[in-house]
Design a protein around this motif. Structure first.
Motif, PDB file in Angstrom:
ATOM      1  N   ASN A  64       3.461  -2.600   9.295  1.00 41.00           N
ATOM      2  CA  ASN A  64       4.731  -3.218   8.881  1.00 41.00           C
ATOM      3  C   ASN A  64       5.747  -2.149   8.500  1.00 41.00           C
ATOM      4  O   ASN A  64       6.916  -2.207   8.904  1.00 41.00           O
ATOM      5  N   ALA A  65       5.309  -1.173   7.712  1.00 37.40           N
ATOM      6  CA  ALA A  65       6.229  -0.127   7.259  1.00 37.40           C
ATOM      7  C   ALA A  65       6.666   0.749   8.432  1.00 37.40           C
ATOM      8  O   ALA A  65       7.872   0.970   8.622  1.00 37.40           O
ATOM      9  N   ALA A 124       9.149  -0.986  10.731  1.00 35.95           N
ATOM     10  CA  ALA A 124      10.516  -1.036  10.194  1.00 35.95           C
ATOM     11  C   ALA A 124      11.186   0.330  10.238  1.00 35.95           C
ATOM     12  O   ALA A 124      12.358   0.447  10.616  1.00 35.95           O
ATOM     13  N   TYR A 125      10.455   1.367   9.867  1.00 38.48           N
ATOM     14  CA  TYR A 125      11.053   2.701   9.891  1.00 38.48           C
ATOM     15  C   TYR A 125      11.464   3.112  11.308  1.00 38.48           C
ATOM     16  O   TYR A 125      12.499   3.734  11.499  1.00 38.48           O
ATOM     17  N   THR A 172      13.917  -0.217  13.017  1.00 38.68           N
ATOM     18  CA  THR A 172      15.147  -0.504  12.278  1.00 38.68           C
ATOM     19  C   THR A 172      15.833   0.778  11.815  1.00 38.68           C
ATOM     20  O   THR A 172      16.982   1.040  12.157  1.00 38.68           O
ATOM     21  N   SER A 173      15.112   1.599  11.053  1.00 44.23           N
ATOM     22  CA  SER A 173      15.748   2.755  10.442  1.00 44.23           C
ATOM     23  C   SER A 173      16.063   3.869  11.446  1.00 44.23           C
ATOM     24  O   SER A 173      17.212   4.314  11.542  1.00 44.23           O
ATOM     25  N   GLU A 183      10.036  -1.041  -2.073  1.00 37.98           N
ATOM     26  CA  GLU A 183       9.690  -0.637  -0.710  1.00 37.98           C
ATOM     27  C   GLU A 183       8.696  -1.611  -0.085  1.00 37.98           C
ATOM     28  O   GLU A 183       8.807  -1.967   1.085  1.00 37.98           O
ATOM     29  N   LYS A 239      10.695  -4.684   0.826  1.00 36.61           N
ATOM     30  CA  LYS A 239      11.568  -4.392   1.973  1.00 36.61           C
ATOM     31  C   LYS A 239      10.825  -4.516   3.301  1.00 36.61           C
ATOM     32  O   LYS A 239      11.377  -4.988   4.288  1.00 36.61           O
ATOM     33  N   HIS A 240       9.563  -4.109   3.330  1.00 35.70           N
ATOM     34  CA  HIS A 240       8.800  -4.119   4.568  1.00 35.70           C
ATOM     35  C   HIS A 240       7.879  -5.335   4.702  1.00 35.70           C
ATOM     36  O   HIS A 240       7.035  -5.364   5.599  1.00 35.70           O
ATOM     37  N   ASN A 257       5.557  -6.393   2.613  1.00 35.22           N
ATOM     38  CA  ASN A 257       4.190  -6.094   2.213  1.00 35.22           C
ATOM     39  C   ASN A 257       3.848  -6.504   0.787  1.00 35.22           C
ATOM     40  O   ASN A 257       2.738  -6.250   0.327  1.00 35.22           O
TER      41      ASN A 257
END
Length: 168
Positions: free
Chosen positions: A121-122, A125-126, A129-130, A152, A155-156, A158
């Protein structure tokens, strides 16, 4: 095992993509300490109370490929806190008719490992998205100096996957 992979295509040159990947402060974490990009470079990433790791650049071919080897890791939310150690984070970069494709693979992060869902998931997103935002709009969404481990995780997506009370 099926390693976690995420792919994005951006309207940049492979060299611009490579430079953006190495600007870890703009898409992964504002708190990174160290350097990336040249073989032997090393840096440390940390979300206080949740996760920390040290990455060492083991392969660097500008505009084509970047590999970071995890030399130290601590994931506070799983039983094998060193689960990332001796894994590799790989960025393969290729020019395509649609733009520059970046294929991210965390070799060793597979559905069989305990942190897979939270880490996928993290990373997802990184990368999608980022890093994508950094390359398409000039603005990424990294872990901020003012962020917390809890913010954090939320945001992800989790927050429900990690026992926050156990980490406090």
């Amino acid at each position: 095992m099926s390693d976690f992979t995420a792919t994005i295509t951006v309207p940049k040159t492979p060299e611009e993509a490579f430079a953006a990947i190495n600007d870890v402060w703009s898409w992964w974490s504002e708190t990174v300490e160290g350097t990336s990009g040249t073989v032997g470079d090393s840096y440390r990433f940390e979300v206080p109370g949740i996760h920390r790791c040290t990455m060492t650049t083991t392969e660097s071919i500008p505009g084509k490929r970047l590999v970071w080897h995890v030399t130290d890791s601590h994931l506070a939310f799983i039983s094998d806190t060193a689960e990332w150690e001796n894994t590799d984070v790989v960025f393969d970069i290729a020019e395509t008719p649609a733009g520059t494709e970046i294929r991210f693979t965390h070799v060793g992060l597979a559905p069989e490992v305990e942190c897979y869902e939270v880490c996928a998931n993290a990373w997802g997103a990184y990368i999608t998205t980022s890093l994508h935002g950094l390359l398409t709009t000039g603005k990424g969404d990294p872990f901020r100096r003012t962020s917390t481990g809890e913010s954090e995780l939320i945001k992800h997506g989790n927050a429900e996957l990690v026992n926050l009370d156990a980490l406090r």
